[in-house]
Write an enzyme that holds these catalytic residues in place. Sequence first.
Site, PDB file in Angstrom:
ATOM      1  N   GLU A 163     -21.051  53.777 -19.532  1.00 12.81           N
ATOM      2  CA  GLU A 163     -19.900  53.452 -20.284  1.00 12.81           C
ATOM      3  C   GLU A 163     -18.513  54.031 -19.859  1.00 12.81           C
ATOM      4  OE1 GLU A 163     -20.858  51.701 -24.054  1.00 12.81           O
ATOM      5  OE2 GLU A 163     -22.934  51.782 -23.603  1.00 12.81           O
ATOM      6  N   GLY A 199     -34.318  80.593 -25.099  1.00 15.99           N
ATOM      7  CA  GLY A 199     -34.784  81.386 -24.144  1.00 15.99           C
ATOM      8  C   GLY A 199     -35.699  80.674 -23.343  1.00 15.99           C
TER       9      GLY A 199
HETATM   10  C1  LIG Z   1     -29.241  55.683 -17.467  1.00 13.95           C
HETATM   11  C2  LIG Z   1     -28.252  54.505 -17.098  1.00 13.95           C
HETATM   12  C3  LIG Z   1     -27.855  53.314 -17.839  1.00 13.95           C
HETATM   13  C4  LIG Z   1     -26.979  52.334 -17.580  1.00 13.95           C
HETATM   14  N1  LIG Z   1     -26.678  51.424 -18.139  1.00 13.95           N
HETATM   15  C5  LIG Z   1     -25.693  50.525 -17.897  1.00 13.95           C
HETATM   16  C6  LIG Z   1     -25.672  49.043 -18.424  1.00 13.95           C
HETATM   17  O1  LIG Z   1     -26.565  48.723 -19.254  1.00 13.95           O
HETATM   18  N2  LIG Z   1     -24.884  48.011 -17.828  1.00 13.95           N
HETATM   19  C7  LIG Z   1     -24.119  48.627 -16.887  1.00 13.95           C
HETATM   20  O2  LIG Z   1     -23.560  47.711 -16.519  1.00 13.95           O
HETATM   21  N3  LIG Z   1     -24.010  49.724 -16.417  1.00 13.95           N
HETATM   22  C8  LIG Z   1     -24.959  50.825 -16.740  1.00 13.95           C
HETATM   23  N4  LIG Z   1     -24.957  51.788 -16.069  1.00 13.95           N
HETATM   24  C9  LIG Z   1     -24.151  52.020 -15.042  1.00 13.95           C
HETATM   25  C10 LIG Z   1     -22.996  53.242 -15.513  1.00 13.95           C
HETATM   26  O3  LIG Z   1     -22.141  52.509 -16.361  1.00 13.95           O
HETATM   27  C11 LIG Z   1     -22.340  53.786 -14.112  1.00 13.95           C
HETATM   28  O4  LIG Z   1     -23.388  54.449 -13.564  1.00 13.95           O
HETATM   29  C12 LIG Z   1     -21.035  54.421 -14.519  1.00 13.95           C
HETATM   30  O5  LIG Z   1     -19.902  53.452 -14.669  1.00 13.95           O
HETATM   31  C13 LIG Z   1     -20.487  55.236 -13.018  1.00 13.95           C
HETATM   32  O6  LIG Z   1     -20.622  54.372 -11.897  1.00 13.95           O
HETATM   33  P1  LIG Z   1     -21.443  54.955 -10.533  1.00 13.95           P
HETATM   34  O7  LIG Z   1     -22.790  55.397 -11.167  1.00 13.95           O
HETATM   35  O8  LIG Z   1     -21.352  53.740  -9.661  1.00 13.95           O
HETATM   36  O9  LIG Z   1     -20.556  56.274 -10.433  1.00 13.95           O
HETATM   37  P2  LIG Z   1     -19.080  55.996  -9.160  1.00 13.95           P
HETATM   38  O10 LIG Z   1     -18.278  55.045  -9.805  1.00 13.95           O
HETATM   39  O11 LIG Z   1     -19.718  55.873  -7.825  1.00 13.95           O
HETATM   40  O12 LIG Z   1     -18.655  57.661  -9.563  1.00 13.95           O
HETATM   41  C14 LIG Z   1     -19.039  58.831  -8.735  1.00 13.95           C
HETATM   42  C15 LIG Z   1     -18.263  59.993  -8.960  1.00 13.95           C
HETATM   43  O13 LIG Z   1     -16.790  59.678  -8.686  1.00 13.95           O
HETATM   44  C16 LIG Z   1     -15.778  59.913  -9.758  1.00 13.95           C
HETATM   45  N5  LIG Z   1     -14.906  58.768  -9.565  1.00 13.95           N
HETATM   46  C17 LIG Z   1     -15.116  57.468  -9.259  1.00 13.95           C
HETATM   47  N6  LIG Z   1     -13.716  57.094  -9.162  1.00 13.95           N
HETATM   48  C18 LIG Z   1     -12.616  58.096  -9.541  1.00 13.95           C
HETATM   49  C19 LIG Z   1     -11.501  58.187  -9.391  1.00 13.95           C
HETATM   50  N7  LIG Z   1     -10.652  56.975  -9.089  1.00 13.95           N
HETATM   51  N8  LIG Z   1     -10.926  59.515  -9.755  1.00 13.95           N
HETATM   52  C20 LIG Z   1     -11.816  60.461 -10.159  1.00 13.95           C
HETATM   53  N9  LIG Z   1     -12.908  60.291  -9.794  1.00 13.95           N
HETATM   54  C21 LIG Z   1     -13.573  59.263  -9.631  1.00 13.95           C
HETATM   55  C22 LIG Z   1     -16.816  59.415 -11.098  1.00 13.95           C
HETATM   56  O14 LIG Z   1     -16.194  59.732 -12.264  1.00 13.95           O
HETATM   57  C23 LIG Z   1     -18.270  59.919 -10.649  1.00 13.95           C
HETATM   58  O15 LIG Z   1     -17.947  61.574 -10.997  1.00 13.95           O
HETATM   59  C24 LIG Z   1     -25.976  52.806 -16.449  1.00 13.95           C
HETATM   60  C25 LIG Z   1     -26.239  53.987 -15.733  1.00 13.95           C
HETATM   61  C26 LIG Z   1     -27.346  54.600 -15.983  1.00 13.95           C
HETATM   62  C27 LIG Z   1     -27.485  55.967 -15.095  1.00 13.95           C
END
Ligand SMILES: Cc1cc2nc3c(=O)[nH]c(=O)nc-3n(C[C@H](O)[C@H](O)[C@H](O)COP(=O)(O)OP(=O)(O)OC[C@H]3O[C@@H](n4cnc5c(N)ncnc54)[C@H](O)[C@@H]3O)c2cc1C
Length: 393
Positions: free
Chosen positions: A374, A350
């Site tokens: 990831e 709650g």
């Molecule tokens: C706290 C944190 C720690 C992290 N640690 C690491 C790390 O150690 N090393 C590293 O390299 N990265 C790291 N990341 C990055 C993380 O892996 C990315 O944020 C993640 O892979 C998503 O990429 P983006 O944020 O650019 O989202 P985007 O790729 O821009 O996606 C935005 C949205 O669109 C959707 N989308 C994209 N393409 C498609 C498609 N073809 N079809 C349908 N939907 C789609 C996605 O699922 C999401 O909902 C970290 C991120 C955070 C927030």
Amino acid sequence: MTTLTAPEETTSACFELSEEALDMREATREFADKRIYPNAEEWDAASAIPEEIIKELQELGYFSMLMPEKYGGLGLSMLAYAVVIEELSGGSAGLGITVSVNNSLVIEAINLFAGEDLRTRYLPKIAEGWIGAYCLSEAGAGTDITSIRCTAVKKGDSYVLNGAKLWVTNAGLADLFIVFAMTDPAAGRKGMSAFVVEAKFDGVSTGKPENKLGIRCSDTREVNLVDVKVPADNLMGAEGDGFKTAVGILNGGRIGVGAQAVGIGMASLEASIKYSKVREQFKRPISEFQGIQFKLAEMATRLEAARTLVYRAAATVDAGKTVHRIASMAKLFASRTANYIANEGVQIHGGYGYIKEYAVERYFRDARITEIYEGTSEAQLMVISRDLLKEQK
Ligand SMILES: Cc1cc2nc3c(=O)[nH]c(=O)nc-3n(C[C@H](O)[C@H](O)[C@H](O)COP(=O)(O)OP(=O)(O)OC[C@H]3O[C@@H](n4cnc5c(N)ncnc54)[C@H](O)[C@@H]3O)c2cc1C
């Protein structure tokens, strides 16, 4: 005839917990009960894990669990490792990912995708206390990893790296980085390469810590590379192997994040059961209401299904079988489950669940990231559906 009967690579992988996994679970639970659960709230508020905890975990071998013993690691199976990450993450999901990145993304990258020279040069250093980080994502390259802009240009015996990596877990703690860069930008995924870059190389710098929603005690920063001279020997594998490395490594990483999600779900459920027995409304504990009992039953059932899938994916790795589909399924289901359970946990508490005094508030925030990093849930759906469509002729 259906081709969707249980696939051979997963059914033949047995995940009976070994003595090693059971011992590690007990030892980790004991450590978590004493050192993590009582302090996790404070680490969350401070947005940092105390150095002595990191050191203690390093001395116990947690930062080198997936490293073969010959380099100084514990040489655990993936299943024992998943069990440990679950227990650590139940105490603190931020601590869980700090340990998981070092193992799943850094040690595994070097151990499985670099040559013996890099293994012998860097793995013992990690066993002795170096921490690693994994630099793939960039401002314009998340799900679509082939659009990275970081470049590596060969000059004599070195590569010169330039670029900016975003949201790098462990960046502020790291002694070394696994960096993905384009050695041949025109060649797309075939032009991507991976390097081991030491934090002390000239031109490497990290930004300020990101102000995050959850896993606040884990360190997340930008990593900048300006004319960084990296010895050619620090190329992992051959030029052009980077895409294969990035994708291959994420399979193991997804098991780590799946285990982290199971840990968050487990902690949320335990806290909810405990609270429901002490919170009284209508002159009785709320655990006596069927509405609450059914919530707990649903949470526990989904948790067990998620755990089974994560353990199965881990056992599939240990059996040396193809893992990408089951690893994606495990990460997808476990991360959704963690969010479901954490949300129900807040509901059961709650108004108290919305206040920082109770750990479910943190679990709710921590669970969210498991569907993002990831590989987002959508990225996992892409992997699974692609595999299904390829298989069903
Ligand atoms: C706290 C944190 C720690 C992290 N640690 C690491 C790390 O150690 N090393 C590293 O390299 N990265 C790291 N990341 C990055 C993380 O892996 C990315 O944020 C993640 O892979 C998503 O990429 P983006 O944020 O650019 O989202 P985007 O790729 O821009 O996606 C935005 C949205 O669109 C959707 N989308 C994209 N393409 C498609 C498609 N073809 N079809 C349908 N939907 C789609 C996605 O699922 C999401 O909902 C970290 C991120 C955070 C927030």
